[in-house]
Design a protein around this motif. Structure first.
Motif, PDB file in Angstrom:
ATOM      1  N   GLY A 154      28.703  78.689  76.045  1.00  0.00           N
ATOM      2  CA  GLY A 154      29.460  79.717  75.340  1.00  0.00           C
ATOM      3  C   GLY A 154      30.485  79.214  74.345  1.00  0.00           C
ATOM      4  N   ALA A 155      30.527  77.919  74.123  1.00  0.00           N
ATOM      5  CA  ALA A 155      31.485  77.373  73.139  1.00  0.00           C
ATOM      6  C   ALA A 155      30.734  76.606  72.053  1.00  0.00           C
ATOM      7  N   GLN A 156      31.366  76.509  70.885  1.00  0.00           N
ATOM      8  CA  GLN A 156      30.762  75.750  69.784  1.00  0.00           C
ATOM      9  C   GLN A 156      31.526  74.440  69.610  1.00  0.00           C
ATOM     10  N   TYR A 157      30.766  73.339  69.493  1.00  0.00           N
ATOM     11  CA  TYR A 157      31.389  72.015  69.446  1.00  0.00           C
ATOM     12  C   TYR A 157      31.145  71.329  68.099  1.00  0.00           C
ATOM     13  N   GLY A 158      31.493  71.979  67.019  1.00  0.00           N
ATOM     14  CA  GLY A 158      31.359  71.334  65.715  1.00  0.00           C
ATOM     15  C   GLY A 158      30.288  72.003  64.881  1.00  0.00           C
ATOM     16  N   PHE A 159      29.980  71.363  63.746  1.00  0.00           N
ATOM     17  CA  PHE A 159      28.998  71.904  62.812  1.00  0.00           C
ATOM     18  C   PHE A 159      27.824  70.944  62.649  1.00  0.00           C
ATOM     19  N   LEU A 160      26.639  71.507  62.519  1.00  0.00           N
ATOM     20  CA  LEU A 160      25.465  70.699  62.160  1.00  0.00           C
ATOM     21  C   LEU A 160      25.731  70.080  60.791  1.00  0.00           C
ATOM     22  N   THR A 161      25.721  68.754  60.720  1.00  0.00           N
ATOM     23  CA  THR A 161      25.960  68.123  59.409  1.00  0.00           C
ATOM     24  C   THR A 161      24.762  67.325  58.915  1.00  0.00           C
ATOM     25  N   TRP A 162      23.963  66.800  59.845  1.00  0.00           N
ATOM     26  CA  TRP A 162      22.796  66.017  59.424  1.00  0.00           C
ATOM     27  C   TRP A 162      21.588  66.504  60.214  1.00  0.00           C
ATOM     28  N   ASN A 163      20.477  66.563  59.534  1.00  0.00           N
ATOM     29  CA  ASN A 163      19.307  67.198  60.141  1.00  0.00           C
ATOM     30  C   ASN A 163      18.130  66.237  60.185  1.00  0.00           C
ATOM     31  N   TYR A 164      18.348  65.092  60.812  1.00  0.00           N
ATOM     32  CA  TYR A 164      17.283  64.086  60.849  1.00  0.00           C
ATOM     33  C   TYR A 164      16.029  64.687  61.462  1.00  0.00           C
ATOM     34  N   ASN A 165      14.924  64.446  60.796  1.00  0.00           N
ATOM     35  CA  ASN A 165      13.669  64.998  61.300  1.00  0.00           C
ATOM     36  C   ASN A 165      12.534  64.035  61.014  1.00  0.00           C
ATOM     37  N   GLN A 166      11.510  64.124  61.829  1.00  0.00           N
ATOM     38  CA  GLN A 166      10.345  63.260  61.628  1.00  0.00           C
ATOM     39  C   GLN A 166       9.246  64.038  60.926  1.00  0.00           C
ATOM     40  N   ILE A 167       8.514  63.314  60.115  1.00  0.00           N
ATOM     41  CA  ILE A 167       7.426  63.948  59.362  1.00  0.00           C
ATOM     42  C   ILE A 167       6.184  63.060  59.435  1.00  0.00           C
ATOM     43  N   TYR A 168       5.092  63.639  59.027  1.00  0.00           N
ATOM     44  CA  TYR A 168       3.849  62.876  58.891  1.00  0.00           C
ATOM     45  C   TYR A 168       3.836  62.264  57.490  1.00  0.00           C
ATOM     46  N   TRP A 169       3.434  61.010  57.381  1.00  0.00           N
ATOM     47  CA  TRP A 169       3.556  60.270  56.121  1.00  0.00           C
ATOM     48  C   TRP A 169       2.265  59.478  55.915  1.00  0.00           C
ATOM     49  N   ALA A 170       1.614  59.666  54.788  1.00  0.00           N
ATOM     50  CA  ALA A 170       0.326  58.972  54.567  1.00  0.00           C
ATOM     51  C   ALA A 170       0.196  58.485  53.126  1.00  0.00           C
ATOM     52  N   ARG A 171      -0.731  57.584  52.924  1.00  0.00           N
ATOM     53  CA  ARG A 171      -1.004  57.038  51.589  1.00  0.00           C
ATOM     54  C   ARG A 171      -1.953  57.975  50.847  1.00  0.00           C
ATOM     55  N   ALA A 172      -1.425  58.685  49.881  1.00  0.00           N
ATOM     56  CA  ALA A 172      -2.238  59.645  49.127  1.00  0.00           C
ATOM     57  C   ALA A 172      -3.325  58.925  48.338  1.00  0.00           C
ATOM     58  N   ASP A 173      -3.019  57.731  47.816  1.00  0.00           N
ATOM     59  CA  ASP A 173      -4.007  57.020  47.000  1.00  0.00           C
ATOM     60  C   ASP A 173      -5.259  56.685  47.816  1.00  0.00           C
ATOM     61  N   LEU A 174      -5.081  56.441  49.114  1.00  0.00           N
ATOM     62  CA  LEU A 174      -6.244  56.143  49.961  1.00  0.00           C
ATOM     63  C   LEU A 174      -6.973  57.424  50.351  1.00  0.00           C
ATOM     64  N   LEU A 175      -6.194  58.421  50.721  1.00  0.00           N
ATOM     65  CA  LEU A 175      -6.802  59.676  51.171  1.00  0.00           C
ATOM     66  C   LEU A 175      -7.539  60.387  50.039  1.00  0.00           C
ATOM     67  N   ASN A 176      -7.116  60.114  48.797  1.00  0.00           N
ATOM     68  CA  ASN A 176      -7.758  60.773  47.652  1.00  0.00           C
ATOM     69  C   ASN A 176      -8.852  59.923  47.010  1.00  0.00           C
ATOM     70  N   HIS A 177      -9.088  58.744  47.535  1.00  0.00           N
ATOM     71  CA  HIS A 177     -10.083  57.874  46.907  1.00  0.00           C
ATOM     72  C   HIS A 177     -11.496  58.399  47.192  1.00  0.00           C
ATOM     73  N   PRO A 178     -12.319  58.605  46.138  1.00  0.00           N
ATOM     74  CA  PRO A 178     -13.643  59.236  46.359  1.00  0.00           C
ATOM     75  C   PRO A 178     -14.534  58.466  47.332  1.00  0.00           C
ATOM     76  N   ASP A 179     -14.541  57.132  47.253  1.00  0.00           N
ATOM     77  CA  ASP A 179     -15.409  56.349  48.157  1.00  0.00           C
ATOM     78  C   ASP A 179     -14.974  56.535  49.605  1.00  0.00           C
ATOM     79  N   GLU A 180     -13.652  56.510  49.795  1.00  0.00           N
ATOM     80  CA  GLU A 180     -13.130  56.663  51.156  1.00  0.00           C
ATOM     81  C   GLU A 180     -13.402  58.072  51.672  1.00  0.00           C
ATOM     82  N   GLN A 181     -13.257  59.047  50.785  1.00  0.00           N
ATOM     83  CA  GLN A 181     -13.498  60.437  51.200  1.00  0.00           C
ATOM     84  C   GLN A 181     -14.951  60.630  51.642  1.00  0.00           C
ATOM     85  N   ALA A 182     -15.864  60.052  50.844  1.00  0.00           N
ATOM     86  CA  ALA A 182     -17.293  60.196  51.168  1.00  0.00           C
ATOM     87  C   ALA A 182     -17.612  59.498  52.496  1.00  0.00           C
TER      88      ALA A 182
END
Lengths: 471, 292
Positions: A154-182
């Protein structure tokens, strides 16, 4: 003009004036409020604030003089590394020295600090109209991170100041390569694209793991290449990533609804096994990779994809950030296709909390408030060329709409929908220190998932049987 | 009576050093002992806890694991440092070419802060992206994979070798200084008597160097047990707990988990252990090696 008409006009004018006063009264009050006015009684005060050093806070440091200029409150804004800000901040709070007026705290620290009763709730300060900006707009803060972080019993202990979050991260150049896609579609029966499910992430990891001498995107590899890289060091955030990104997405978790350890469940075993299987496609040095090493490996172009903290990504994927800057694509944390309802994402929302030993609570509260203020946040994003927002409205800023970063910010927004603060347990660090080495041993093949979680359950039970702080 | 003749004069001379020793060593130790018998709740001293901190410590398998890890670490690092240091010192003592250049260079690893040493080796040998692992180990396939520090089989050995890299030059310089200070006359007499170099080494050099070797050896032995920074930087105690030494465990207990009472008990036990070991070492060195 007759007397009657004149009287009617004056009544009408009075009504209009009254209506205007009623309609504009509140906004006029809001417009009247300013940090300069609110800070007048505290001008000349010096406050000490401890925060963590990342590019985000270094940008904030550039803005702090503006607060001092506006309010006359001098701020000693000290930045320390992740480990130091935790250790020194906690030592200051526990010892009661009161060297710092406000301290940045990761959600995982709140359990021990609330149990020790060394944080000052800000509810009374919030109620003070002279101190609180009526336009602060806290309902704009990103949820569920904010609510799950700053409130307890029931009490508030400060303010959210930083919102560290995890994301998915990939190499677009590989994922978009036609040979690799095929080749990928032939092998797995569906198109190659950034992973939306855990199972796709595993397929991509397997597909791109290549030995030196093999071909990758038309080039012959001179070194081994890996399908994925994850944090694997026993300390750091390895275990919490396993917990939030894998166990939770499998419908498991560390505690049951009553706060009792609940580690050796079939869901957790399956999740940990899945995480450990990804190690087959990861660099052999993964066991020594911290959350800082993961972006280094991605930035060096040794791995195809990762799950990483988005604030570190910002450092690598910027002009001049490395050979692969601009060649990445991002997404929210992939969903477990076998249990899509159990969505979860990893993160570490952090707050600026007021020390109960502070002798400058009002002045410090003004600064804490200023940090989360919409204007300050907009300036922060502007000065940093983007960032990790704590406000939903920050995603609408021009600087965040920059074309090159859209994929990253969409990924952050997607991830932040599910990022919650850690449950408040006084034994958090002991549990983490116990489980970190165990899950790592599963990753390197020294233990099976079932063995590690059975052992972990026994050990965590010996630490606490009712682990969460009572509400 | 002149001051020099007073029976208190030697004590007066010793007093400042004794006072410093009491303040910087005995007081913290006594305080640690006090903490070890109390319940400490997030840094605040609570009720008397009897032996409970000690018994919890003894029940914790990581305590015993860390002691075993430290023992293995010392068994690998210490003999290597000692032998290489002594060998290097004997070579330097032979007026080798370039000695004036080599001597200052030897100071470099020893002068580096251990945390910097950790970072240097991290950059050199970090799996897959380290300067050497990426360009040499991986390229030429010297090891399965590229990571040394993340392998449960090699991590402790690699960390011990980092310690050897940092501290062998110190041993070498200390022994070299000792060799330089040895008296020449016994060697001249031995040469006249027709002693071989081996005989001179075992009958003269080693006995004459014994006090220095015992002191330096003891210091390095204690220091190796306390290793922290390089391990913290390179493996954080992993893989699993295979490189978690007592100082790393004590750090985690104190500053991450705030189990101050238990970590104080750990410090007291380690102190007592070293006191016993060093006393034994001292008496053996005194009686058998005539070192003191």
């Amino acid at each position: 003009m007759t007397m009657h008409k004149a009287k009617s006009k004056s009544i009408l004018a009075g009504l209009i004036a009254s209506a205007a006063a009623i309609c504009y009264g509140a906004p006029l009050h809001a417009q009247d409020w300013s940090y300069a006015e609110a800070a007048k009684p505290y001008a000349g005060t010096t406050i000490r604030v401890l925060d963590e050093i990342t590019p985000l806070q270094e940008t904030m440091r550039k803005l702090v003089p503006e607060f001092t200029e506006e309010t006359g409150i001098k701020v000693e804004y000290e930045l320390l590394s992740h480990g130091d800000v935790i250790n020194r901040g906690q030592a200051d709070l526990f010892s009661g020295r009161g060297n710092y007026d406000a301290i940045m705290l990761h959600g995982l620290q709140l359990g021990p600090l609330l149990a020790a009763k060394v944080l000052q709730p800000i509810d009374e300060l919030k109620k003070d109209q002279a101190l609180t900006n009526p336009d602060l707009g806290l309902d704009d803060l990103i949820e569920p991170a904010n609510e799950s972080l700053v409130n307890h019993s029931g009490a508030q202990y400060g303010f959210l100041t930083w919102n560290y979050n995890q994301i998915y991260w990939a190499r677009a150049d590989l994922l978009n390569h036609p040979d690799e896609q095929a080749a990928f579609e032939t092998r797995y029966g569906y198109p190659l694209a950034p992973a939306e499910t855990m199972q796709q992430m595993r397929d991509i990891a397997e597909f791109f793991t290549r030995k030196s001498g093999e071909t990758l995107a038309g080039e012959t590899l001179s070194n081994d290449f890996y399908g994925i890289v994850l944090e694997g060091i026993p300390g750091g955030t390895t275990f919490t990533t396993v917990w939030e990104v894998f166990m939770n997405n499998w419908g498991g978790g560390v505690f049951d609804a009553d706060g009792k350890p609940n580690l050796d469940t079939p869901e957790n075993i399956a999740a940990l096994q899945f995480w450990a299987d990804l190690w087959k496609f990861a660099p052999p040095g993964q066991a020594e990779y911290s959350l800082i090493d993961v972006p280094t490996v991605m930035g060096n172009g040794i791995a195809a994809q990762s799950i990483a903290f988005s604030d570190f990504v910002l450092g690598v994927d910027r002009p001049g950030g490395g050979a692969y800057a601009g060649k990445f694509v991002y997404g929210g944390i992939p969903v477990n296709a076998e249990n899509p309802d159990a969505r979860s994402a990893g993160g570490e929302p952090s707050l600026m909390a007021l020390s109960s030993h502070s002798e400058n609570q009002e002045a410090t509260y003004l600064f804490m408030q200023w940090m989360v203020d919409e204007d300050t946040q907009a300036k922060l994003m502007e000065a940093g060329g983007g960032g990790v927002p704590i406000r939903r409205s920050s995603f609408d800023l021009d600087v965040m709409r920059e074309a090159g970063r859209q994929s990253l910010y969409k990924a952050m927004a997607a991830s932040l929908q599910y990022v919650k603060a850690k449950p408040k347990t006084p034994s958090f660090f002991e549990i983490d220190n116990t489980m970190g080495p165990l899950v790592q041993q599963v990753g390197i093949g020294q233990l099976t998932a079932a063995e590690a979680l059975k052992d972990g359950q026994r050990k965590v039970l010996s630490i606490c049987s009712d682990c969460l702080l009572a509400e | 009576m002149r001051p020099l003749e007073s029976r208190w004069y030697p004590y007066a001379l010793l007093a400042p050093a004794f006072l410093v020793l009491v303040v910087v060593s005995l007081v913290p130790f006594l305080f640690a002992m006090y903490l070890s018998f109390h319940q400490i709740n997030f840094g605040r001293v609570g009720d008397f806890a009897g032996w409970s901190n000690y018994s919890r410590l003894m029940d914790n398998e990581r305590t015993w694991n860390s002691l075993w890890v430290a023992t293995k670490f010392i068994l690998i690092a210490f003999p290597l440092q000692f032998i290489l240091g002594l060998g290097g010192a004997l070579l330097l003592n032979k007026r080798v070419w370039g000695r004036s250049v080599i001597l200052p260079l030897l100071f470099i690893p020893t002068m580096m802060a251990p945390i910097v040493v950790g970072l240097v080796w991290k950059v050199m040998f970090a799996g897959s992206w380290g300067l050497l692992s990426y360009n040499i180990v991986e390229r030429f396939g010297f090891l399965e994979g590229t990571s040394v520090f993340s392998s449960p089989d090699y991590a402790l050995l690699a960390l011990a070798l980092v310690d050897v890299w940092q501290w062998t030059p110190f041993m070498m310089l200390a022994f070299f200084a000792g060799l330089q200070a040895l008296p020449v006359s016994p060697y001249r007499a031995a040469a006249v008597d027709g002693a071989t170099p081996m005989q001179m080494f075992f009958r003269l050099t080693l006995p004459l160097m014994a006090p220095l070797m015992v002191v330096i050896g003891m210091l390095r032995f204690i220091d190796a047990f306390k290793v922290f920074d390089t391990i913290y930087t390179l493996t954080a105690g992993g893989p699993g707990t295979s490189t978690e030494v007592p100082s790393l465990l004590a750090y985690r207990m104190s500053f991450e988990q705030w189990r101050i009472g238990e970590s104080a008990a750990f410090a007291v036990l380690v102190w007592i252990g070293f006191f016993v070991l060093c006393s034994l070492f001292y008496h053996v060195a005194k009686k058998k090696l005539n070192a003191f």
